[in-house]
Design a protein around this motif. Structure first.
Motif, mmCIF file in Angstrom:
data_model
loop_
_atom_site.group_PDB
_atom_site.id
_atom_site.type_symbol
_atom_site.label_atom_id
_atom_site.label_comp_id
_atom_site.label_asym_id
_atom_site.label_seq_id
_atom_site.Cartn_x
_atom_site.Cartn_y
_atom_site.Cartn_z
ATOM 1 N N UNK A 1 104.419 -1.880 7.126
ATOM 2 C CA UNK A 1 103.166 -2.306 7.024
ATOM 3 C C UNK A 1 102.284 -1.330 6.592
ATOM 4 N N UNK A 2 102.753 -0.108 6.535
ATOM 5 C CA UNK A 2 101.861 0.944 5.989
ATOM 6 C C UNK A 2 101.860 1.013 4.545
ATOM 7 N N UNK A 3 103.124 0.609 3.908
ATOM 8 C CA UNK A 3 103.525 0.632 2.648
ATOM 9 C C UNK A 3 102.466 -0.467 1.859
ATOM 10 N N UNK A 4 102.323 -1.618 2.694
ATOM 11 C CA UNK A 4 101.841 -2.766 2.016
ATOM 12 C C UNK A 4 100.668 -3.352 3.063
ATOM 13 N N UNK B 1 114.928 4.056 6.143
ATOM 14 C CA UNK B 1 113.966 5.301 6.227
ATOM 15 C C UNK B 1 114.113 6.074 5.082
ATOM 16 N N UNK B 2 115.230 6.321 4.555
ATOM 17 C CA UNK B 2 115.150 7.205 3.329
ATOM 18 C C UNK B 2 114.392 6.241 2.051
ATOM 19 N N UNK B 3 114.568 4.898 1.912
ATOM 20 C CA UNK B 3 113.852 4.053 1.014
ATOM 21 C C UNK B 3 112.309 3.934 1.414
ATOM 22 N N UNK B 4 111.853 4.155 2.719
ATOM 23 C CA UNK B 4 110.553 4.329 2.918
ATOM 24 C C UNK B 4 109.859 5.557 2.375
ATOM 25 N N UNK B 5 110.608 6.598 2.681
ATOM 26 C CA UNK B 5 109.873 7.842 1.989
ATOM 27 C C UNK B 5 110.041 7.714 0.825
ATOM 28 N N UNK B 6 111.094 7.493 -0.139
ATOM 29 C CA UNK B 6 110.983 7.350 -1.557
ATOM 30 C C UNK B 6 109.878 6.367 -1.906
ATOM 31 N N UNK C 1 115.451 13.805 0.358
ATOM 32 C CA UNK C 1 114.058 13.286 0.416
ATOM 33 C C UNK C 1 113.124 13.826 1.220
ATOM 34 N N UNK C 2 113.549 14.349 2.436
ATOM 35 C CA UNK C 2 112.924 15.185 3.224
ATOM 36 C C UNK C 2 112.232 16.549 2.753
ATOM 37 N N UNK C 3 113.221 17.131 1.836
ATOM 38 C CA UNK C 3 112.753 18.380 1.263
ATOM 39 C C UNK C 3 111.981 18.143 -0.165
ATOM 40 N N UNK C 4 112.201 17.039 -0.604
ATOM 41 C CA UNK C 4 111.465 16.769 -1.925
ATOM 42 C C UNK C 4 109.991 16.316 -1.372
ATOM 43 N N UNK C 5 109.848 15.863 -0.056
ATOM 44 C CA UNK C 5 108.612 15.971 0.572
ATOM 45 C C UNK C 5 107.925 17.153 1.050
ATOM 46 N N UNK C 6 108.700 18.161 1.540
ATOM 47 C CA UNK C 6 108.141 19.089 1.866
ATOM 48 C C UNK C 6 107.906 20.253 0.667
ATOM 49 N N UNK C 7 108.802 20.250 -0.357
ATOM 50 C CA UNK C 7 108.459 21.160 -1.426
ATOM 51 C C UNK C 7 107.660 20.587 -2.377
ATOM 52 N N UNK C 8 107.391 19.335 -2.541
ATOM 53 C CA UNK C 8 106.708 18.715 -3.706
ATOM 54 C C UNK C 8 107.399 19.104 -4.993
ATOM 55 N N UNK C 9 108.807 19.018 -5.158
ATOM 56 C CA UNK C 9 109.469 19.439 -6.215
ATOM 57 C C UNK C 9 110.083 18.308 -7.159
ATOM 58 N N UNK D 1 112.531 0.366 -3.422
ATOM 59 C CA UNK D 1 112.976 1.357 -2.270
ATOM 60 C C UNK D 1 112.516 0.488 -0.904
ATOM 61 N N UNK D 2 111.598 -0.100 -0.956
ATOM 62 C CA UNK D 2 111.189 -0.647 0.402
ATOM 63 C C UNK D 2 111.830 -2.085 0.672
ATOM 64 N N UNK D 3 112.737 -2.334 -0.272
ATOM 65 C CA UNK D 3 113.263 -3.898 -0.386
ATOM 66 C C UNK D 3 114.391 -3.908 1.076
ATOM 67 N N UNK D 4 115.260 -2.872 1.175
ATOM 68 C CA UNK D 4 116.105 -2.976 2.337
ATOM 69 C C UNK D 4 115.568 -3.294 3.687
ATOM 70 N N UNK D 5 114.167 -2.604 4.114
ATOM 71 C CA UNK D 5 113.598 -3.105 4.946
ATOM 72 C C UNK D 5 113.319 -4.716 5.210
#
Length: 575
Positions: free
Chosen positions: A402-405, A338-343, A296-304, A354-358
């Motif tokens: 709170x930043x997601x919603x 945190x992975x769900x948050x980024x996804x 997920x972090x690589x996807x965020x960095x690479x926008x791939x 993805x945010x449901x686990x929080x």
């Protein structure tokens, strides 16, 4: 001149020494000092009652920092944020920079080398000890990077941007060096000439260590996807932070992150099964969630898009194969939240899922379910060892949600008031504080070797410092201790390490919690007005009254994953 493991009668000469400098000189008699079942041997030592040299003023003077604000009656969380970053500076190994702010620390570990001779000088000591564990250090770096990226305004308002950038770079530089060969990654380092256990029993300053640290690395084809992926996630996260600030450095970290990630995808298994030295200290119990975190972090960095597909794949596989992990907390063994948050940020079409686990885990904490309880004073309690790290980590997750919603004002208020109440208690609202040098009545005897010893090299640092009944002569500002029992009992002694130890990962979520509170617009006065002075509002994990099928609850995900695994249906495949 200490030896923590041998019997005094064995030391008539240095023939039986366990590590260099471990023997008492012939002129000094060995004396055994013992408390709470922990034995430490000191040459020519006296009884613990006579060892008090530090003044109680070390703790009392610190009460002036980050105290409660007059307006609104809340604490100065920007101040606490800065102190938490200072804790990481106190943990540094290696050659300290010219701007070192910790006067009682000096250069240490300058001869440290990887098995191939490459320099691995630097990094952080893990806790109150002299070891470096890569797994929790990498977790710390990625967690700190997440808080910095998501709460930039708080770091800027507190004047902590440069300090945090330096902290992230210090951690990332060492992880980058720990990747000393294309198929190898340092897993742990410890005291020269000792076992890991002996290294933990030794009481002394980092600056007093002689010779290069002992090193154990994970080398292909050893299994250890968790360690490799956690390292990849940390370097990718810091690469995001520096992408515009220093493109060349960012690319260097990205290259190493991709190398670690590729090896991780080919190394299915737990690193603690391959590296016996870490067992009992940082044993790992899952690895697919770590692959998802790194991807997920690589996807965020690479926008791939392809990298994002892999991240989603591993996230889904974690639920199917590993059942979502322990399911009650966020730490280095439970990376779902945190992975769900980024996804959720990367794929808004599945944001609710993805945010449901929080939301599910927050419901457990708010409702005191699944053996989560509250102390009489109101502290959330889940574990006897380092409980406050879990509280801080979960508060951090709630603040991120709170930043997601932002439109979910009631939910944001409930989650924020939980975090505010727990922070107030950590900082001493109810009397005893649990952040060293910060807030009201902070602890002054944390389990920390360097802080417990006088800074002058001429003054011996051994078990006498461990058993000293006075405050530590050095204040390790901003360090979160483990905290009290579920009955609010806290003994401020070094040997009560379940309650008084400090650690890299314990401060990681705490730093994010402070940043989130410093930037949050929901005040303590609003919490009180909403009837949430105890920090425990009630709200469903569902985003609306009826709920949605896309956001399958954590409990059902665990049940279905367990059934699938039992039936042999959940077989991991490569993407």
């Amino acid at each position: 001149m200490t030896n923590p493991t041998g019997n005094c009668t064995q030391f008539g000469s240095c023939d039986n020494e366990i590590w260099a400098g471990g023997c008492c000189p012939a002129s000094l008699k060995c004396t055994g000092l013992e408390a709470s079942g922990n034995v430490c041997w000191s040459c020519g030592g006296t009884q613990p009652a006579a060892l008090t040299t530090a003044s109680e003023s070390a703790g009392a003077a610190a009460e002036k920092m980050c105290t409660r604000l007059a307006a609104g009656g809340d604490f100065d969380y920007g101040c606490v944020l800065g102190a938490s970053i200072m804790f990481y500076e106190a943990q540094r190994s290696g050659k300290l920079p010219a701007g070192n702010r910790i006067p009682w620390r000096g250069n240490a570990g300058l001869q440290d080398k990887a098995p191939n001779g490459a320099s691995i000088v630097g990094g952080w000591y893990d806790a109150g000890d002299l070891t470096r564990f890569t797994f929790p250090a990498a977790f710390t770096v990625s967690t700190l990077a997440l808080s910095f990226l998501e709460f930039k305004d708080a770091y800027a308002a507190a004047g902590q941007v440069d300090a945090m950038l330096a902290t992230l770079k210090w951690g990332a530089d060492w992880l980058n060096a720990a990747r000393y060969a294309p198929d190898a990654f340092v897993a742990v380092t410890w005291k020269p000439g000792a076992t890991v256990r002996e290294s933990h029993l030794y009481w002394g300053r980092p600056e007093d260590l002689t010779g290069p640290a002992q090193v154990r690395a994970l080398v292909s084809p050893q299994k250890g996807a968790d360690l490799l992926a956690m390292g990849a996630a940390a370097l990718a996260a810091v690469s995001v932070v520096f992408q515009e600030r220093d493109p060349g450095y960012s690319q260097e970290l990205l290259d190493t992150a991709q190398s670690l990630y590729l090896q991780a995808t080919e190394s299915s298994g737990l690193y603690s099964s391959s590296i016996p030295e870490v067992r009992g200290y940082y044993t790992s119990y899952s690895y697919i969630d770590d692959l998802a975190w790194a991807a997920t972090w690589l996807a965020l960095r690479m926008q791939d898009p392809e990298q994002l597909r892999e991240a989603k794949f591993y996230y889904d596989q974690h639920w199917q194969v590993e059942g979502g992990g322990e399911g009650r907390r966020f730490d280095y063994n439970n990376m779902v939240q945190p992975t769900g948050y980024l996804l959720a940020k990367l794929d808004p079409s599945r944001k609710e899922e993805y945010s449901r686990p929080i939301r599910d885990v927050m419901a457990l904490w708010l409702n005191a379910q699944s053996n989560i309880t509250y102390t009489p004073k109101g502290l959330a309690w889940i574990d006897s060892w380092g409980n406050l790290r879990y509280v801080a980590n979960q508060a951090f997750m709630g603040l991120l949600h709170g930043k997601l919603y932002p439109e979910q004002s009631r939910r944001a208020t409930v989650y924020t008031c939980f975090a505010r109440k727990q922070a107030r208690l950590m900082l001493g609202e109810a009397g005893q504080g649990y952040v060293v040098g910060i807030g009201n009545s902070p602890p002054c005897r944390p389990h920390h070797r360097a802080a417990s010893c006088l800074a002058t090299p001429e003054q011996p640092c051994d078990c006498s410092a461990y058993f000293n009944t006075g405050c530590n002569p050095n204040t390790i500002y901003g360090a979160l201790v483990g905290g009290p029992t579920k009955d609010d009992v806290f003994t401020d002694t070094r040997w009560n390490y379940e309650a008084s130890e400090v650690a890299l990962d314990w401060n990681a979520g705490f730093t994010g919690m402070m940043a989130g509170l410093a930037s949050n617009g929901i005040s303590w006065e609003q919490c009180k007005a909403a009837g949430m002075e105890n920090g425990r509002g009630s709200i469903s994990p569902n985003l609306n009254a009826a709920g949605r099928a896309a956001g399958m609850g954590l409990w059902w995900q665990l049940v279905l994953a367990a059934v699938a695994a039992w039936c042999g249906l959940a077989v991991m495949q490569q993407p």
